[in-house]
Design an enzyme around this catalytic site. Sequence first.
Site, short mmCIF file in Angstrom:
data_model
loop_
_atom_site.label_atom_id
_atom_site.label_comp_id
_atom_site.label_asym_id
_atom_site.label_seq_id
_atom_site.Cartn_x
_atom_site.Cartn_y
_atom_site.Cartn_z
N LYS A 187 0.84 -1.21 0.00
CA LYS A 187 0.00 0.00 0.00
C LYS A 187 0.87 1.26 0.00
CE LYS A 187 -1.91 2.48 3.20
NZ LYS A 187 -2.56 2.97 4.40
N ASP B 173 -6.47 0.68 0.43
CA ASP B 173 -6.62 1.02 1.84
C ASP B 173 -8.03 0.63 2.27
OD1 ASP B 173 -8.33 2.90 0.83
OD2 ASP B 173 -7.58 4.54 2.08
#
Length: 225
Positions: free
Chosen positions: A134, A153
């Site tokens: 991420k 996310d």
Amino acid sequence: MAKAAAKTKKSGAATEAARVRAILRGLAKMYPDAECALAHKSAWELVTATILSAQCTDVRVNMVTPELFRMWPTAEALAGAPLAAVEQVIRSTGFYRNKAKSIVGAARVVTEKFGGVVPQTMAELLELPGVARKTANVVLGTWFKKSEGVVVDTHVKRIARRLGLTKAVSPVMIERDLVKLLPRERWTAFSHEIIHHGRKCCVARKPRCAECGLEKLCSAKDKTC
Ligand code: SF4
């Protein structure tokens, strides 16, 4: 029979591709200026801010980073910082002991292994403590303008599932589905737009579907209209 089934499958795929294109158009229209909400002036600042944003709002991170970057303006400076002092500065972002270890550890690797320069590949970024896909995708897409993946996310995870773009649960599998469905040049913008959508409209509890520009394209079970 087999021919008819193949034809039905093909037209289903075409319909789904058209729906995905409509979702992308809708998002671009709703959030034409969507950008990363973490304040940063360099790749290193973005790495740090993204690590701090785990389980924390971007607003809170942006309250903490000016002081952090004033005290330790570069990776090299942070690499030599006392852990306890860093912990105090970032305390309000939560999980501050682990986060302090991660950012100081990342600063050391950037300084010692990469000559103080944040690397520009997924494989190298993943060598930094506290950096998973991420964070690496945020830095690659937002700062280096390289699309190596899609940021997954909590907002992307929730909304991609609501929009039927994936049935997966783990961020890695969700990302795998999204990169197959979305054109590469939209990967970075898609994440920013969805994150904005998740904050403004498609919130976790009681999404504001009546105000949503994607409502006609969405069959989420928890739709509110
Ligand atoms: S219609 Fe509702 S659930 Fe679907 S994307 Fe919009 S806000 Fe989210």
